[in-house]
Scaffold this motif. Structure first.
Motif, PDB file in Angstrom:
ATOM      1  N   THR A 174     -38.263 -21.001  12.789  1.00  0.00           N
ATOM      2  CA  THR A 174     -39.359 -21.715  13.456  1.00  0.00           C
ATOM      3  C   THR A 174     -39.610 -21.171  14.859  1.00  0.00           C
ATOM      4  O   THR A 174     -40.743 -21.163  15.341  1.00  0.00           O
ATOM      5  N   SER A 175     -38.561 -20.689  15.510  1.00  0.00           N
ATOM      6  CA  SER A 175     -38.731 -20.129  16.855  1.00  0.00           C
ATOM      7  C   SER A 175     -39.685 -18.942  16.831  1.00  0.00           C
ATOM      8  O   SER A 175     -40.397 -18.681  17.808  1.00  0.00           O
ATOM      9  N   LEU A 176     -39.715 -18.221  15.724  1.00  0.00           N
ATOM     10  CA  LEU A 176     -40.607 -17.064  15.622  1.00  0.00           C
ATOM     11  C   LEU A 176     -42.068 -17.488  15.623  1.00  0.00           C
ATOM     12  O   LEU A 176     -42.930 -16.774  16.142  1.00  0.00           O
ATOM     13  N   LEU A 177     -42.361 -18.657  15.054  1.00  0.00           N
ATOM     14  CA  LEU A 177     -43.718 -19.192  15.122  1.00  0.00           C
ATOM     15  C   LEU A 177     -44.083 -19.520  16.569  1.00  0.00           C
ATOM     16  O   LEU A 177     -45.182 -19.197  17.035  1.00  0.00           O
ATOM     17  N   VAL A 178     -43.162 -20.150  17.287  1.00  0.00           N
ATOM     18  CA  VAL A 178     -43.383 -20.509  18.688  1.00  0.00           C
ATOM     19  C   VAL A 178     -43.592 -19.255  19.533  1.00  0.00           C
ATOM     20  O   VAL A 178     -44.510 -19.183  20.363  1.00  0.00           O
ATOM     21  N   ILE A 179     -42.753 -18.258  19.328  1.00  0.00           N
ATOM     22  CA  ILE A 179     -42.851 -17.003  20.076  1.00  0.00           C
ATOM     23  C   ILE A 179     -44.205 -16.335  19.840  1.00  0.00           C
ATOM     24  O   ILE A 179     -44.858 -15.854  20.776  1.00  0.00           O
ATOM     25  N   THR A 180     -44.638 -16.306  18.590  1.00  0.00           N
ATOM     26  CA  THR A 180     -45.906 -15.668  18.250  1.00  0.00           C
ATOM     27  C   THR A 180     -47.074 -16.349  18.947  1.00  0.00           C
ATOM     28  O   THR A 180     -47.930 -15.690  19.553  1.00  0.00           O
ATOM     29  N   VAL A 181     -47.114 -17.665  18.887  1.00  0.00           N
ATOM     30  CA  VAL A 181     -48.216 -18.424  19.501  1.00  0.00           C
ATOM     31  C   VAL A 181     -48.234 -18.232  21.015  1.00  0.00           C
ATOM     32  O   VAL A 181     -49.288 -17.961  21.618  1.00  0.00           O
ATOM     33  N   ASN A 182     -47.078 -18.355  21.653  1.00  0.00           N
ATOM     34  CA  ASN A 182     -47.015 -18.203  23.109  1.00  0.00           C
ATOM     35  C   ASN A 182     -47.388 -16.787  23.547  1.00  0.00           C
ATOM     36  O   ASN A 182     -48.081 -16.595  24.556  1.00  0.00           O
ATOM     37  N   SER A 183     -46.927 -15.799  22.799  1.00  0.00           N
ATOM     38  CA  SER A 183     -47.220 -14.413  23.157  1.00  0.00           C
ATOM     39  C   SER A 183     -48.712 -14.114  23.041  1.00  0.00           C
ATOM     40  O   SER A 183     -49.289 -13.421  23.890  1.00  0.00           O
ATOM     41  N   LEU A 184     -49.352 -14.642  22.014  1.00  0.00           N
ATOM     42  CA  LEU A 184     -50.793 -14.436  21.846  1.00  0.00           C
ATOM     43  C   LEU A 184     -51.567 -15.091  22.991  1.00  0.00           C
ATOM     44  O   LEU A 184     -52.545 -14.520  23.500  1.00  0.00           O
ATOM     45  N   ALA A 185     -51.142 -16.289  23.404  1.00  0.00           N
ATOM     46  CA  ALA A 185     -51.813 -16.972  24.514  1.00  0.00           C
ATOM     47  C   ALA A 185     -51.668 -16.179  25.807  1.00  0.00           C
ATOM     48  O   ALA A 185     -52.628 -16.031  26.578  1.00  0.00           O
ATOM     49  N   ALA A 186     -50.473 -15.650  26.062  1.00  0.00           N
ATOM     50  CA  ALA A 186     -50.242 -14.858  27.268  1.00  0.00           C
ATOM     51  C   ALA A 186     -51.033 -13.557  27.238  1.00  0.00           C
ATOM     52  O   ALA A 186     -51.585 -13.122  28.261  1.00  0.00           O
ATOM     53  N   LEU A 187     -51.111 -12.932  26.077  1.00  0.00           N
ATOM     54  CA  LEU A 187     -51.882 -11.695  25.948  1.00  0.00           C
ATOM     55  C   LEU A 187     -53.364 -11.942  26.195  1.00  0.00           C
ATOM     56  O   LEU A 187     -54.042 -11.130  26.845  1.00  0.00           O
ATOM     57  N   ALA A 188     -53.876 -13.041  25.677  1.00  0.00           N
ATOM     58  CA  ALA A 188     -55.289 -13.367  25.879  1.00  0.00           C
ATOM     59  C   ALA A 188     -55.600 -13.530  27.352  1.00  0.00           C
ATOM     60  O   ALA A 188     -56.662 -13.112  27.836  1.00  0.00           O
ATOM     61  N   ALA A 189     -54.664 -14.119  28.105  1.00  0.00           N
ATOM     62  CA  ALA A 189     -54.872 -14.316  29.539  1.00  0.00           C
ATOM     63  C   ALA A 189     -54.848 -12.996  30.299  1.00  0.00           C
ATOM     64  O   ALA A 189     -55.461 -12.875  31.362  1.00  0.00           O
ATOM     65  N   ARG A 190     -54.140 -12.008  29.767  1.00  0.00           N
ATOM     66  CA  ARG A 190     -54.029 -10.713  30.445  1.00  0.00           C
ATOM     67  C   ARG A 190     -55.128  -9.742  30.039  1.00  0.00           C
ATOM     68  O   ARG A 190     -55.195  -8.631  30.561  1.00  0.00           O
ATOM     69  N   ALA A 191     -55.966 -10.143  29.105  1.00  0.00           N
ATOM     70  CA  ALA A 191     -56.967  -9.219  28.547  1.00  0.00           C
ATOM     71  C   ALA A 191     -57.894  -8.647  29.614  1.00  0.00           C
ATOM     72  O   ALA A 191     -58.336  -7.498  29.509  1.00  0.00           O
ATOM     73  N   GLY A 192     -58.206  -9.407  30.642  1.00  0.00           N
ATOM     74  CA  GLY A 192     -59.144  -8.928  31.648  1.00  0.00           C
ATOM     75  C   GLY A 192     -58.499  -8.299  32.858  1.00  0.00           C
ATOM     76  O   GLY A 192     -59.187  -7.962  33.826  1.00  0.00           O
ATOM     77  N   THR A 193     -57.167  -8.122  32.839  1.00  0.00           N
ATOM     78  CA  THR A 193     -56.484  -7.541  33.991  1.00  0.00           C
ATOM     79  C   THR A 193     -56.651  -6.035  34.025  1.00  0.00           C
ATOM     80  O   THR A 193     -57.046  -5.407  33.040  1.00  0.00           O
ATOM     81  N   THR A 194     -56.322  -5.450  35.151  1.00  0.00           N
ATOM     82  CA  THR A 194     -56.487  -4.000  35.332  1.00  0.00           C
ATOM     83  C   THR A 194     -55.165  -3.245  35.207  1.00  0.00           C
ATOM     84  O   THR A 194     -55.056  -2.110  35.657  1.00  0.00           O
ATOM     85  N   VAL A 195     -54.153  -3.890  34.615  1.00  0.00           N
ATOM     86  CA  VAL A 195     -52.859  -3.235  34.453  1.00  0.00           C
ATOM     87  C   VAL A 195     -53.002  -2.034  33.533  1.00  0.00           C
ATOM     88  O   VAL A 195     -53.556  -2.123  32.440  1.00  0.00           O
ATOM     89  N   ASP A 196     -52.497  -0.878  33.989  1.00  0.00           N
ATOM     90  CA  ASP A 196     -52.610   0.372  33.230  1.00  0.00           C
ATOM     91  C   ASP A 196     -51.416   0.502  32.286  1.00  0.00           C
ATOM     92  O   ASP A 196     -50.284   0.656  32.726  1.00  0.00           O
ATOM     93  N   VAL A 197     -51.683   0.436  30.981  1.00  0.00           N
ATOM     94  CA  VAL A 197     -50.626   0.508  29.973  1.00  0.00           C
ATOM     95  C   VAL A 197     -50.793   1.790  29.154  1.00  0.00           C
ATOM     96  O   VAL A 197     -51.894   2.100  28.692  1.00  0.00           O
ATOM     97  N   ASP A 198     -49.716   2.530  28.983  1.00  0.00           N
ATOM     98  CA  ASP A 198     -49.730   3.753  28.172  1.00  0.00           C
ATOM     99  C   ASP A 198     -49.564   3.364  26.702  1.00  0.00           C
ATOM    100  O   ASP A 198     -48.450   3.294  26.172  1.00  0.00           O
ATOM    101  N   TRP A 199     -50.678   3.125  26.024  1.00  0.00           N
ATOM    102  CA  TRP A 199     -50.630   2.655  24.642  1.00  0.00           C
ATOM    103  C   TRP A 199     -50.099   3.721  23.692  1.00  0.00           C
ATOM    104  O   TRP A 199     -49.595   3.399  22.614  1.00  0.00           O
ATOM    105  N   ALA A 200     -50.190   4.987  24.076  1.00  0.00           N
ATOM    106  CA  ALA A 200     -49.651   6.053  23.230  1.00  0.00           C
ATOM    107  C   ALA A 200     -48.133   5.939  23.113  1.00  0.00           C
ATOM    108  O   ALA A 200     -47.542   6.337  22.101  1.00  0.00           O
ATOM    109  N   ALA A 201     -47.492   5.404  24.145  1.00  0.00           N
ATOM    110  CA  ALA A 201     -46.047   5.187  24.094  1.00  0.00           C
ATOM    111  C   ALA A 201     -45.713   3.849  23.445  1.00  0.00           C
ATOM    112  O   ALA A 201     -44.683   3.705  22.784  1.00  0.00           O
ATOM    113  N   VAL A 202     -46.593   2.867  23.611  1.00  0.00           N
ATOM    114  CA  VAL A 202     -46.346   1.533  23.051  1.00  0.00           C
ATOM    115  C   VAL A 202     -46.439   1.550  21.529  1.00  0.00           C
ATOM    116  O   VAL A 202     -45.675   0.860  20.836  1.00  0.00           O
ATOM    117  N   ALA A 203     -47.361   2.356  20.986  1.00  0.00           N
ATOM    118  CA  ALA A 203     -47.584   2.369  19.538  1.00  0.00           C
ATOM    119  C   ALA A 203     -46.320   2.713  18.733  1.00  0.00           C
ATOM    120  O   ALA A 203     -45.945   1.956  17.821  1.00  0.00           O
TER     121      ALA A 203
END
Length: 249
Positions: A174-203
């Motif tokens: 059940t904790s995995l459900l909680v983690i997923t929901v919270n992580s999605l909410a945090a990601l949505a809040a960061r969508a408009g930020t200017t943080v530079d992420v190297d997605w080629a390394a993240v993939a």
């Protein structure tokens, strides 16, 4: 060693921890992104959320197939953390790197200590669920997820045992459900930020983390949960000490 190889190895370990323990993977992901792949703390916490979301969904599916997810209780717990996770995600990008690194180190150390403690006693099933306590705990977990880019499974699992009254196996799933929901909410809040992420390394990091999550679920069925937690906790304490020293010195 090339950045690609480092990303693949670190991602695999992250997924393995998350799949086996129901949390803790991001405690490895963020330091690996900072110290092995050269991410800034702000970029690492954002990328960490992506990795945690993908691996949590993968691990959630495997646990759900085994009947180890309590959807109603998990949804209630996760709902309390939605707003704090979104606020934390928006605030995180404005914090100095040293503050983020130091805060992450402290939380990682607390997570390790929590894992080294004896398992919590399961609350009797007939005892009433304390709604306010669930709300407070869920909100705190959401805030930690939003600011530091961690899933917070080390907090969610004992809370689901003590506050909601789940058995350990159900609490991990059940904790995995909680983690997923919270992580999605945090990601949505960061969508408009200017943080530079190297997605080629993240993939590649995220890809091997997803694969590791499948293996972690199998590992959890074969190895003592206590042995897994102790091994991970010792490694996490070492990471926390290194990060704290880096933030202070």
């Amino acid at each position: 060693m090339s950045a690609l190889v480092l990303a693949l190895l670190a991602g695999g370990l992250t997924g393995l921890a998350l799949g086996a323990l129901g949390g803790g993977g991001s405690m490895l992901a963020v330091p690996a992104l900072i110290y092995l792949l050269g991410f800034t703390p702000a970029a690492a916490t954002t990328a960490g959320l992506v990795v945690v979301t993908l691996t949590s969904v993968t691990a959630l599916v495997t646990h759900a197939r085994g009947g180890a997810v309590r959807w109603r209780e998990g949804a209630l717990f996760a709902a309390a953390g939605l707003v704090p996770a979104a606020i934390g995600g928006a605030v995180s990008g404005q914090l100095p790197s040293g503050v983020l690194t130091g805060a992450f180190a402290v939380v990682a150390a607390l997570a390790a200590v929590r894992m080294l403690r004896p398992p919590a006693t399961v609350r009797p099933d007939e005892a009433p669920v304390r709604t306010r306590r669930v709300a407070r705990t869920g909100a705190g977990l959401g805030a930690v997820t939003g600011v530091l880019g961690v899933g917070g499974g080390f907090l969610a699992v004992p809370a689901l045992v003590n506050v909601v009254g789940l058995r350990m196996r159900a609490a991990v799933g059940t904790s995995l459900l909680v983690i997923t929901v919270n992580s999605l909410a945090a990601l949505a809040a960061r969508a408009g930020t200017t943080v530079d992420v190297d997605w080629a390394a993240v993939a590649p990091f995220a890809g091997t983390a997803v694969l590791g999550a499948w293996d972690g679920r199998r590992l959890a069925a074969k190895v003592s949960a206590g042995a897994l937690q102790r091994t991970f906790a010792v490694a996490l304490l070492a990471v926390a000490a290194f990060m704290l020293a880096d933030a202070v010195l």
